[in-house]
Every structure is written in C-alpha cells, then in structure tokens.
Design a protein around this motif. Structure first.
Motif, short mmCIF file in Angstrom:
data_model
loop_
_atom_site.label_atom_id
_atom_site.label_comp_id
_atom_site.label_asym_id
_atom_site.label_seq_id
_atom_site.Cartn_x
_atom_site.Cartn_y
_atom_site.Cartn_z
N THR A 55 24.66 21.05 -45.37
CA THR A 55 23.23 21.25 -45.15
C THR A 55 22.69 22.19 -46.23
N PHE A 56 21.39 22.27 -46.30
CA PHE A 56 20.75 23.14 -47.28
C PHE A 56 21.20 24.58 -47.12
N PHE A 57 21.23 25.07 -45.89
CA PHE A 57 21.60 26.46 -45.65
C PHE A 57 23.10 26.69 -45.85
N GLY A 58 23.91 25.69 -45.57
CA GLY A 58 25.33 25.81 -45.85
C GLY A 58 25.60 25.95 -47.34
N ILE A 59 24.89 25.18 -48.14
CA ILE A 59 25.05 25.26 -49.60
C ILE A 59 24.51 26.59 -50.11
N VAL A 60 23.38 27.05 -49.59
CA VAL A 60 22.84 28.35 -50.00
C VAL A 60 23.80 29.46 -49.61
N ASP A 61 24.39 29.37 -48.42
CA ASP A 61 25.37 30.36 -48.00
C ASP A 61 26.56 30.39 -48.96
N LEU A 62 27.04 29.23 -49.35
CA LEU A 62 28.18 29.16 -50.27
C LEU A 62 27.81 29.71 -51.64
N LEU A 63 26.62 29.36 -52.13
CA LEU A 63 26.18 29.84 -53.44
C LEU A 63 25.84 31.32 -53.44
N SER A 64 25.73 31.91 -52.27
CA SER A 64 25.41 33.34 -52.24
C SER A 64 26.61 34.20 -52.58
N PHE A 65 27.83 33.69 -52.46
CA PHE A 65 28.99 34.51 -52.79
C PHE A 65 30.00 33.85 -53.72
N LEU A 66 30.06 32.54 -53.78
CA LEU A 66 31.08 31.86 -54.58
C LEU A 66 31.01 32.19 -56.07
N TRP A 68 30.26 34.89 -57.53
CA TRP A 68 30.82 36.22 -57.76
C TRP A 68 32.34 36.14 -57.83
N TYR A 69 32.94 35.35 -56.93
CA TYR A 69 34.39 35.18 -56.95
C TYR A 69 34.84 34.48 -58.23
N VAL A 70 34.09 33.49 -58.67
CA VAL A 70 34.42 32.79 -59.92
C VAL A 70 34.33 33.75 -61.09
N GLN A 71 33.30 34.58 -61.10
CA GLN A 71 33.14 35.56 -62.17
C GLN A 71 34.29 36.56 -62.17
N GLN A 72 34.67 37.04 -61.00
CA GLN A 72 35.77 38.01 -60.93
C GLN A 72 37.09 37.36 -61.36
N ALA A 73 37.30 36.11 -60.99
CA ALA A 73 38.53 35.41 -61.41
C ALA A 73 38.55 35.20 -62.92
N SER A 74 37.41 34.85 -63.50
CA SER A 74 37.36 34.65 -64.95
C SER A 74 37.56 35.96 -65.70
N LEU A 75 37.07 37.06 -65.13
CA LEU A 75 37.31 38.37 -65.74
C LEU A 75 38.79 38.74 -65.64
N ALA A 76 39.42 38.46 -64.49
CA ALA A 76 40.83 38.80 -64.30
C ALA A 76 41.73 37.96 -65.20
N LEU A 77 41.36 36.71 -65.44
CA LEU A 77 42.17 35.82 -66.28
C LEU A 77 41.85 35.97 -67.76
N GLY A 78 40.84 36.76 -68.09
CA GLY A 78 40.47 36.97 -69.48
C GLY A 78 39.64 35.84 -70.06
N SER A 84 30.34 40.12 -69.29
CA SER A 84 29.81 38.82 -68.90
C SER A 84 29.10 38.91 -67.56
N ASP A 85 27.91 38.38 -67.51
CA ASP A 85 27.13 38.40 -66.27
C ASP A 85 26.54 37.01 -66.04
N ALA A 86 27.37 35.99 -66.24
CA ALA A 86 26.91 34.61 -66.16
C ALA A 86 26.49 34.22 -64.75
N ALA A 87 27.06 34.86 -63.74
CA ALA A 87 26.75 34.50 -62.35
C ALA A 87 25.56 35.29 -61.81
N ALA A 88 24.88 36.02 -62.65
CA ALA A 88 23.77 36.85 -62.19
C ALA A 88 22.61 36.02 -61.64
N VAL A 89 22.48 34.80 -62.11
CA VAL A 89 21.40 33.93 -61.64
C VAL A 89 21.52 33.67 -60.15
N PHE A 90 22.76 33.59 -59.67
CA PHE A 90 22.98 33.26 -58.27
C PHE A 90 22.74 34.43 -57.33
#
Length: 159
Positions: A55-66, A68-78, A84-90
């Motif tokens: 649903t719309f709200f389910g996708i918004v809920d997922l995009l509200s935190f996912l 950040w986790y992708v950004q943290q993983a990319s920082l940890a993996l180098g 880098s603040d590529a996820a700031a839009v979300f």
C-alpha cells in the motif's frame, strides 16, 4: 567552544542530528516490523502482510528508514565516502511519518485507492508515452541532422 558547537549542530560526524536520525530509524524499523506482523490480524489489510507492504503507506513506511540502512551499509563496506549523504532525500518520508500527515489528509488514501484501481491503465499510458518520447526524439535527430539552417553559437552574439 566553537568546535563543540560545530559538533553539536551537525558539522562533524556523530553529532546530535546523526544520533537522532539513527534512533528514529530504529524506531521506524520496529514500528514497520510490528505493522507487518499485525497486518495478518487486521481486517483493513485483508489479513495480509504483503497487502500492507504494497500500500502507499506501507511503501512510505519502508522508505522512511530503508535508505538510512543502505547508506550505513555502503559506508561500512567502503562503497561511499564518509561525507556521502545520498539518502538525505528520503528524510522527507521520515518527516512525513513523524508528523503523521496521512491522518489529516484523506487525499493520500484516495490516491492510493486510485493508483491500485488504475494501475494497468497507468502502465499502458506510461509505455505509450515512452514510445512516443523516444520515437519523437529519434525522428528529430534524423530529420535535423543535416539541417542547412542550423547555426552554432561562437560566443560573440552573447554580448
């Protein structure tokens, strides 16, 4: 003193706002998992976690935190630089969830209903628009390729 203020307001890593963002992402992750778990017992979501997640709200809920986790993983993996603040839009999705704006705007619920009801028509329309767009661009390229009236700017006419 000024260095402490810089760290506090967000000019250095691990400042107050970075910690607040991490805490809010953990809270939203927990809330999303609880919503997915409880959707199996909710008549509004047809007793389906998959239905809630799409649903719309389910996708918004997922995009509200996912992101950040992708950004943290990319920082940890180098894979991304330390600044880098590529996820700031979300972050706007997180703000949307914090303010719970959907409770005040029924238009979002109606928009979700309309998108679900007319998904096939929107896909067909989008495909036709893409075909016309790419086809028109190709035709413009072919027909204007050897145009005798084409003029290149030399920079003198800009004065």
């Amino acid at each position: 003193m000024s260095r402490q203020v810089d760290r506090w307001v967000g000019n250095e890593p691990h400042n107050f706002f970075d910690v607040l963002e991490a805490v809010s992402c953990f809270v939203f992750s927990g809330e999303y998992c609880a919503r997915i778990f409880s959707a199996a017992k909710d008549k509004r979501h047809l007793y389906s976690p998959v239905y809630y997640a799409t649903t719309f709200f389910g996708i918004v809920d997922l995009l509200s935190f996912l992101p950040w986790y992708v950004q943290q993983a990319s920082l940890a993996l180098g894979l991304a630089g330390s600044s880098s603040d590529a996820a700031a839009v979300f972050r706007i999705f997180r703000l949307f969830r914090v303010l719970q704006l959907e409770r005040f705007l029924t238009a979002f619920t109606l928009l979700d209903n309309v998108l679900r009801a007319s998904a096939d028509v929107l896909v067909a329309t989008g495909l036709m628009a893409l075909i016309i767009w790419v086809g028109g661009a190709a035709l413009f390229f072919l027909f204007e390729q050897h145009n005798p009236n084409y003029r290149e700017c030399d920079g003198t006419s800009l004065r």
